[in-house]
Design an enzyme around this catalytic site. Structure first.
Site, short mmCIF file in Angstrom:
data_model
loop_
_atom_site.label_atom_id
_atom_site.label_comp_id
_atom_site.label_asym_id
_atom_site.label_seq_id
_atom_site.Cartn_x
_atom_site.Cartn_y
_atom_site.Cartn_z
N HIS A 205 -1.80 7.70 -4.56
CA HIS A 205 -0.59 7.29 -3.83
C HIS A 205 0.61 7.04 -4.72
O HIS A 205 1.68 6.73 -4.23
CB HIS A 205 -0.87 6.04 -2.99
CG HIS A 205 -0.92 4.78 -3.80
ND1 HIS A 205 -2.00 4.45 -4.58
CD2 HIS A 205 -0.02 3.78 -3.98
CE1 HIS A 205 -1.78 3.30 -5.19
NE2 HIS A 205 -0.58 2.88 -4.85
C1 UD1 Z 1 3.41 0.05 -2.41
C2 UD1 Z 1 3.71 -0.51 -3.80
C3 UD1 Z 1 2.69 0.01 -4.79
C4 UD1 Z 1 1.29 -0.26 -4.32
C5 UD1 Z 1 1.11 0.30 -2.92
C6 UD1 Z 1 -0.26 0.02 -2.39
C7 UD1 Z 1 6.09 -0.92 -4.31
C8 UD1 Z 1 7.25 -0.44 -5.08
N1 UD1 Z 1 5.02 -0.11 -4.28
O1 UD1 Z 1 3.59 1.46 -2.49
O2 UD1 Z 1 2.88 -0.64 -6.03
O3 UD1 Z 1 0.37 0.31 -5.22
O4 UD1 Z 1 2.09 -0.27 -2.06
O5 UD1 Z 1 -0.47 0.62 -1.14
O6 UD1 Z 1 6.13 -1.98 -3.74
N2 UD1 Z 1 3.77 3.33 5.22
C9 UD1 Z 1 3.13 3.37 6.42
N3 UD1 Z 1 2.51 2.24 6.87
C10 UD1 Z 1 2.52 1.07 6.18
C11 UD1 Z 1 3.19 1.04 4.96
C12 UD1 Z 1 3.80 2.17 4.48
O7 UD1 Z 1 3.08 4.40 7.08
O8 UD1 Z 1 1.93 0.08 6.65
C13 UD1 Z 1 4.39 4.56 4.70
C14 UD1 Z 1 5.86 4.67 4.99
O9 UD1 Z 1 6.18 5.98 5.23
C15 UD1 Z 1 6.50 4.26 3.67
C16 UD1 Z 1 5.48 4.77 2.66
O10 UD1 Z 1 4.22 4.63 3.31
O11 UD1 Z 1 7.76 4.79 3.51
C17 UD1 Z 1 5.47 4.02 1.38
O12 UD1 Z 1 5.33 2.61 1.60
P1 UD1 Z 1 5.97 1.56 0.55
O13 UD1 Z 1 5.61 0.19 0.90
O14 UD1 Z 1 7.41 1.86 0.38
O15 UD1 Z 1 5.30 1.97 -0.82
P2 UD1 Z 1 3.77 2.32 -1.17
O16 UD1 Z 1 3.73 3.73 -1.60
O17 UD1 Z 1 2.84 1.87 -0.10
#
Ligand code: UD1
Length: 355
Positions: A205
């Protein structure tokens, strides 16, 4: 004494749960749990509260997804009135996600005391958003709880006073140890038609690995190559799901939805091999003695390589595939359990906080 805990993203939950439980045993402590809502899907958040026996959040900020600036700014705007209203004696933040730095920045400017759990880790890779979050959160924190001695050394080198640094061990491993007996009862192996010890487990991820289509494709090709030799289970993070090539279907690679804590722990514990770009999974495999190939060029958790079962193999299939074959041939790395990864780290955190 009022202690306000912040959680937001998946890897925060298993770090905060044991601290909340340890503080519950202490007299005179009131705890407030705030969820920023950085992760919001049931499979990325709710299931962890159930699996870890965590209380429901007292406050939910409902922040959701966005660019780094949008997400961090929203966290800051939403947390400020909560901190002003609650006036906690200490704000506890964990790890390196945007919720960690967003809240720490607001708390610091309100003059509140901040405790950072999992302080001092450094990848020295400034292209990682998490590295920025780690360094800045540590700089803003009054109490720094480190999981390994390299954390203490990094902080001292950066000029942080020794008196603020507390080597307590790894709180995430407290959660792992407490949950392992329940995880052993999970039916996930049957559900996915896997035999214990007869599969590899993969997760991806990191933005550097999945946001660039060429980089993702290379890693997927490595997984499907390993999948020719042993089934590869691949629980897929929403960030990665949204970037998978249309109709991706590799023989030997079993794509599954994100899993809850107990099911994922059960799969990790009985995997022949784990391939990941996660931070926490490098630690969990070390704690479980399961060989781990980390699909990155660096790690902020060097103890898992020096002492544990982790190997940094990068992302080039020409390195990943032979390394996987070595493990499958029974020549995986043997490791030991790092110092103070003993299931009691949260008690040490609670002791310092109350003192
Ligand atoms: C975040 C953390 C990362 C951690 C990871 C664990 C930061 C900068 N990054 O990354 O360090 O390793 O979480 O999972 O804080 N999304 C969903 N559902 C959710 C959450 C996210 O669909 O419940 C999707 C959305 O499209 C979103 C993307 O995942 O834009 C990324 O989510 P985000 O929280 O921005 O970063 P992660 O890649 O999850």
């Amino acid at each position: 004494m009022k202690i306000l805990h912040i959680v937001g993203a998946r890897p925060n939950f298993m770090k905060m749960a044991p601290i909340i439980a340890a503080l519950k045993q202490r007299d005179g402590v009131r705890q407030v749990l705030v969820h920023t809502g950085q992760h919001y899907d049931a499979k990325m958040s709710d299931v962890f509260f159930q699996d870890l026996g965590m209380p429901d959040p007292d406050v939910h900020l409902g922040v959701g997804s966005g660019s780094h600036a949008q997400q961090t700014a929203k966290i800051m705007l939403e947390i400020e009135p909560v901190l002003l209203g609650e006036k906690p004696d200490v704000v506890v933040v964990a790890g390196d996600v945007n919720s960690t730095i967003g809240v720490a920045l607001v708390a610091a400017k309100l003059g509140l005391r901040i405790a950072h759990v999992e302080a001092g880790l450094r990848s020295r890779d400034w292209t990682m958003p998490e590295e920025i979050n780690r360094v800045l959160t540590d700089r803003l924190s009054d109490l720094l709880f480190t999981p390994s001695r390299d954390g203490d050394e990094n902080l001292v080198r950066e000029g942080i006073e020794k008196g603020r640094i507390h080597f307590v061990g790894n709180v995430m491993i407290d959660s792992l140890r407490a949950a392992l007996p329940r995880a052993r009862q999970s039916r996930i192996h049957e559900r996915l038609e896997l035999s214990k010890g007869g599969y590899a487990l993969a997760t991806l991820h990191r933005p550097a690995n999945v946001d660039d289509p060429a980089a993702l494709e290379r890693l997927l090709s490595a997984l499907s190559e390993v999948g020719q030799e042993i089934p590869v289970v691949f629980p897929i993070h929403p960030r990665t799901r949204s970037r998978l090539p249309e109709g991706f279907n590799a023989r030997g690679v079993k794509l599954v939805e994100p899993l809850g804590y107990l099911d994922f722990l059960a799969l990790t514990a009985d995997a022949r091999l784990v391939m990941t770009d996660s931070g926490g999974i490098q630690e969990e495999t070390t704690a479980l003695g399961v060989p781990c190939l980390t699909l990155r060029e660096n790690t902020e958790r060097p103890i898992t390589v020096e002492v544990g079962t982790n190997q940094l193999v990068g992302t080039d299939p020409a390195r990943v595939i032979p390394a996987a074959r070595e493990v499958l041939a029974g020549r995986g790395k043997k490791g030991r359990i790092p110092e103070l990864w003993d299931g009691h780290a949260a008690e040490r955190v609670a002791e310092v906080l109350v003192r």
